[in-house]
Scaffold this motif. Structure first.
Motif, PDB file in Angstrom:
ATOM      1  N   PHE A   1       0.709  -1.119   0.040  1.00  0.00           N
ATOM      2  CA  PHE A   1       0.268   0.094   0.542  1.00  0.00           C
ATOM      3  C   PHE A   1       0.222   1.363  -0.023  1.00  0.00           C
ATOM      4  CE2 PHE A   1      -3.181  -2.703   1.038  1.00  0.00           C
ATOM      5  CZ  PHE A   1      -3.974  -2.316   0.280  1.00  0.00           C
ATOM      6  N   LEU A   2       2.021   1.911   0.720  1.00  0.00           N
ATOM      7  CA  LEU A   2       2.877   2.349   1.225  1.00  0.00           C
ATOM      8  C   LEU A   2       3.900   3.182  -0.538  1.00  0.00           C
ATOM      9  CD1 LEU A   2       4.232   1.923   4.622  1.00  0.00           C
ATOM     10  CD2 LEU A   2       2.119   3.301   3.630  1.00  0.00           C
ATOM     11  N   ALA A   3       3.585   1.425  -1.113  1.00  0.00           N
ATOM     12  CA  ALA A   3       4.755   2.238  -2.689  1.00  0.00           C
ATOM     13  C   ALA A   3       3.205   2.723  -3.297  1.00  0.00           C
ATOM     14  CB  ALA A   3       5.373   0.451  -2.747  1.00  0.00           C
ATOM     15  N   THR A   4       2.140   2.464  -2.818  1.00  0.00           N
ATOM     16  CA  THR A   4       1.571   3.603  -3.880  1.00  0.00           C
ATOM     17  C   THR A   4       1.376   4.837  -3.957  1.00  0.00           C
ATOM     18  OG1 THR A   4      -0.443   3.186  -3.377  1.00  0.00           O
ATOM     19  CG2 THR A   4      -0.231   1.172  -4.282  1.00  0.00           C
ATOM     20  N   LEU A   5       1.799   5.466  -2.738  1.00  0.00           N
ATOM     21  CA  LEU A   5       2.003   7.056  -1.977  1.00  0.00           C
ATOM     22  C   LEU A   5       2.506   7.730  -3.533  1.00  0.00           C
ATOM     23  CD1 LEU A   5       2.902   6.572   1.496  1.00  0.00           C
ATOM     24  CD2 LEU A   5       0.435   6.976   0.344  1.00  0.00           C
ATOM     25  N   ARG A   6       2.055   8.675  -3.620  1.00  0.00           N
ATOM     26  CA  ARG A   6       2.345   9.831  -4.314  1.00  0.00           C
ATOM     27  C   ARG A   6       2.384  11.585  -3.650  1.00  0.00           C
ATOM     28  NH1 ARG A   6       2.013   8.298  -9.911  1.00  0.00           N
ATOM     29  NH2 ARG A   6       1.852  10.808 -10.779  1.00  0.00           N
ATOM     30  N   VAL A   7       3.083  11.592  -3.091  1.00  0.00           N
ATOM     31  CA  VAL A   7       3.538  12.566  -2.145  1.00  0.00           C
ATOM     32  C   VAL A   7       3.899  13.451  -2.708  1.00  0.00           C
ATOM     33  CG1 VAL A   7       3.824  13.217   0.513  1.00  0.00           C
ATOM     34  CG2 VAL A   7       3.531  11.043  -0.086  1.00  0.00           C
ATOM     35  N   PRO A   8       3.260  14.991  -2.481  1.00  0.00           N
ATOM     36  CA  PRO A   8       4.495  16.701  -2.829  1.00  0.00           C
ATOM     37  C   PRO A   8       5.850  16.016  -2.248  1.00  0.00           C
ATOM     38  CG  PRO A   8       2.191  16.298  -2.096  1.00  0.00           C
ATOM     39  CD  PRO A   8       2.421  15.382  -1.651  1.00  0.00           C
ATOM     40  N   ALA A   9       6.971  17.049  -2.346  1.00  0.00           N
ATOM     41  CA  ALA A   9       8.081  17.186  -2.056  1.00  0.00           C
ATOM     42  C   ALA A   9       8.088  18.329  -1.552  1.00  0.00           C
ATOM     43  CB  ALA A   9       8.901  17.610  -3.142  1.00  0.00           C
ATOM     44  N   ILE A  10       8.888  18.140  -0.066  1.00  0.00           N
ATOM     45  CA  ILE A  10       8.604  19.133   0.449  1.00  0.00           C
ATOM     46  C   ILE A  10       9.805  20.502  -0.053  1.00  0.00           C
ATOM     47  CG2 ILE A  10      10.208  20.174   2.642  1.00  0.00           C
ATOM     48  CD1 ILE A  10       7.949  18.751   3.017  1.00  0.00           C
ATOM     49  N   VAL A  11       9.563  22.106   0.343  1.00  0.00           N
ATOM     50  CA  VAL A  11       9.825  22.772  -0.609  1.00  0.00           C
ATOM     51  C   VAL A  11      10.624  23.463   0.365  1.00  0.00           C
ATOM     52  CG1 VAL A  11       9.961  25.257  -1.042  1.00  0.00           C
ATOM     53  CG2 VAL A  11       7.982  23.812  -1.585  1.00  0.00           C
ATOM     54  N   LYS A  12      12.377  23.022   0.214  1.00  0.00           N
ATOM     55  CA  LYS A  12      13.129  23.275   1.601  1.00  0.00           C
ATOM     56  C   LYS A  12      13.696  24.951   1.570  1.00  0.00           C
ATOM     57  CE  LYS A  12      15.095  18.678   1.586  1.00  0.00           C
ATOM     58  NZ  LYS A  12      14.749  18.399   2.819  1.00  0.00           N
ATOM     59  N   SER A  13      13.963  25.199   2.360  1.00  0.00           N
ATOM     60  CA  SER A  13      14.429  26.490   2.507  1.00  0.00           C
ATOM     61  C   SER A  13      15.988  27.014   2.157  1.00  0.00           C
ATOM     62  CB  SER A  13      13.402  27.417   3.422  1.00  0.00           C
ATOM     63  OG  SER A  13      14.144  26.789   5.149  1.00  0.00           O
ATOM     64  N   GLU A  14      16.445  25.975   2.331  1.00  0.00           N
ATOM     65  CA  GLU A  14      17.844  25.877   1.847  1.00  0.00           C
ATOM     66  C   GLU A  14      18.448  24.816   1.478  1.00  0.00           C
ATOM     67  OE1 GLU A  14      19.719  25.061   6.780  1.00  0.00           O
ATOM     68  OE2 GLU A  14      19.648  26.902   5.333  1.00  0.00           O
ATOM     69  N   ALA A  15      19.500  24.212   0.362  1.00  0.00           N
ATOM     70  CA  ALA A  15      19.955  23.905  -0.147  1.00  0.00           C
ATOM     71  C   ALA A  15      20.499  22.803   1.289  1.00  0.00           C
ATOM     72  CB  ALA A  15      21.296  24.119  -0.888  1.00  0.00           C
ATOM     73  N   ALA A  16      20.677  21.402   0.172  1.00  0.00           N
ATOM     74  CA  ALA A  16      21.053  20.177   1.361  1.00  0.00           C
ATOM     75  C   ALA A  16      22.588  20.669   2.401  1.00  0.00           C
ATOM     76  CB  ALA A  16      20.817  19.308   1.072  1.00  0.00           C
ATOM     77  N   ARG A  17      22.513  20.211   3.174  1.00  0.00           N
ATOM     78  CA  ARG A  17      24.326  20.489   3.537  1.00  0.00           C
ATOM     79  C   ARG A  17      24.333  19.052   4.143  1.00  0.00           C
ATOM     80  NH1 ARG A  17      23.515  25.773   7.502  1.00  0.00           N
ATOM     81  NH2 ARG A  17      22.978  27.570   5.443  1.00  0.00           N
ATOM     82  N   GLY A  18      25.759  19.142   4.591  1.00  0.00           N
ATOM     83  CA  GLY A  18      26.564  17.635   5.334  1.00  0.00           C
ATOM     84  C   GLY A  18      25.438  17.324   6.253  1.00  0.00           C
ATOM     85  N   PHE A  19      25.575  15.948   6.254  1.00  0.00           N
ATOM     86  CA  PHE A  19      25.019  15.164   7.434  1.00  0.00           C
ATOM     87  C   PHE A  19      24.503  15.989   9.011  1.00  0.00           C
ATOM     88  CE2 PHE A  19      23.858  12.276  10.237  1.00  0.00           C
ATOM     89  CZ  PHE A  19      23.585  11.254   9.700  1.00  0.00           C
ATOM     90  N   GLY A  20      26.583  16.573   9.180  1.00  0.00           N
ATOM     91  CA  GLY A  20      26.274  16.521  10.645  1.00  0.00           C
ATOM     92  C   GLY A  20      25.872  17.423  10.735  1.00  0.00           C
TER      93      GLY A  20
END
Length: 426
Positions: free
Chosen positions: A190-209
């Motif tokens: 059931f979860l494989a059928t999800l079509r969820v809008p992407a999150i709009v991020k306020s800043e670019a992705a940074r390092g994990f830490g």
């Protein structure tokens, strides 16, 4: 039907929310079976409360250690995909455990390793699951959605433990755990059928830490949040985790077995369903006071065991406590989902799980040896007494009183609109 109940039922017309709801309903039914079966499978193998604590702790330790990693990935990757992958891993774990038990070759160390693998997968599932709901439900309807999800969750925890004993009698402990493995496969479908809008991020992705520290900054900047996380960490360590060992041991000493322990889990979940129904209409003006008072009912279980040791009395206590916890869960989840930015919600949810469960494995691990040294009833008195302090100290923190519901909860909205064609995935 009251307006808010109609709104809650109307949410099920949304395809994505409905699929999340069905996936959870199926998998939690299986999850409700396993703890009862596994608890008494371990006790049947060795009869040791210490061994039981070790197996249960082995599931919790990876959950604590990896929750923050899962939270970062829940804010980076498509949350639905993370949930599917976690379901598939847990299905494999449960089916392996079932095979060991059915073949009669299961050993404590094997069950402990499998429990650790289960906990590791769950560490990635929980932050994603906690953060995905605001993406499929409009903000004004979040409390109704949380209540519906909680009702589904607790219906499974009510029915699962109730039928656990019957399944063991018909197909054995291994067969009962295999049922849980199959439910994870259904959930993943059931979860494989999800079509969820992407999150709009306020800043670019940074390092994990950097992203990990950003999640902690979101927690630290809200006094009410880190105080409540510390409170639940202490209550789980002092009261709730030890009673997962003290409860079955106390019932066994009184001549009761898996059926009685499973029945208690079932009436607790039935109470939570009632609490979730109340939460669909109840909007507290001071949500953290509601959470604090509802959570303080944890001390009633060890008190009832110490005073009576009777499963019928415990059943009444568990049902009333379930009502309180049902309200607590809906109010707490809604508060997080409306007070925390969506782009950080996965990491904050991970901090929630990690800090809440940080001492849970230790509480499980020490309860058995302490009960064997001092006695079950003595330890019930100790945990209940310390639990009073752990439960109520937060009422002296001003920010806990000051927090009010987010303004968006005052709005009104029907069920979420159907997704646009080919929406971006997250």
């Amino acid at each position: 039907m009251p307006a808010r109940l109609r709104e809650g039922a109307g949410l099920l017309r949304s395809r994505d929310f409905r699929n999340v709801f069905i996936a959870q309903s199926v998998s939690v039914f299986g999850d409700g079976i396993t703890p009862v079966v596994l608890t008494f499978a371990v006790l049947d193998l060795t009869g040791s409360g210490t061994d039981l604590g070790i197996v249960l702790a082995c599931q919790s330790i990876p959950l604590v250690l990896l929750a923050l990693v899962g939270g970062v990935w829940a804010d980076r990757l498509p949350r639905g995909a993370i949930m599917v992958a976690s379901d598939l891993v847990r299905a494999a774990v449960q089916l392996t455990g079932a095979a060991l038990l059915l073949s009669g070759t299961a050993q404590i160390w094997q069950l402990a390793v499998l429990a650790a693998c289960h906990g590791a997968a769950e560490a990635f599932f929980r932050p994603a699951a906690g953060a995905i709901l605001p993406q499929v439900v409009p903000a004004p309807s979040l409390q109704q959605a949380n209540a519906l999800m909680g009702m589904s969750d607790n219906f499974g925890w009510m029915v699962g433990p109730a039928v656990a004993g019957t399944l063991v009698a018909l197909i054995g402990a291994g067969g009962a755990i295999a049922v849980d493995g199959v439910t994870f496969l259904v959930s993943a479908a059931f979860l494989a059928t999800l079509r969820v809008p992407a999150i709009v991020k306020s800043e670019a992705a940074r390092g994990f830490g950097v992203e990990l520290r950003k999640g902690w900054q979101e927690v630290r900047s809200r006094t009410w949040l880190w105080v409540m996380l510390l409170r639940v960490c202490l209550v789980l360590f002092i009261v709730i985790a030890p009673f997962q060992i003290l409860g079955p041991l106390g019932l066994r000493d009184e001549g009761y077995g898996a059926a009685a322990w499973g029945w208690l889990q079932a009436v607790f979940s039935a109470g939570m369903i009632v609490g979730m129904l109340i939460a669909m209409r109840y909007r507290p003006k001071r949500p953290m006071i509601t959470v604090s008072l509802a959570g303080s009912t944890a001390i009633t279980a060890p008190l009832a065991m110490a005073l009576f040791g009777d499963p019928w009395v415990l059943g009444v206590v568990y049902s009333l406590r379930g009502v309180s916890v049902g309200i607590l869960v809906a109010v707490w989840n809604t508060t997080l989902q409306t007070q925390i930015p969506r782009e950080s919600l996965g990491r904050v949810t991970a901090w929630d799980w990690m800090s809440s469960l940080a001492l849970w494995p230790l509480g499980l691990a020490v309860a058995g040896p302490l009960a064997e040294r001092f006695g079950v009833i003595t330890m019930c008195w100790v945990t209940a007494g310390l639990g009073v302090v752990a439960s109520f100290w937060v009422l002296f923190v001003k920010d806990v009183w000051r927090l009010r519901p987010a303004a968006v909860l005052a709005g009104s909205a029907g069920p979420p609109p159907p997704p646009a064609a080919a929406p971006p995935r997250d």
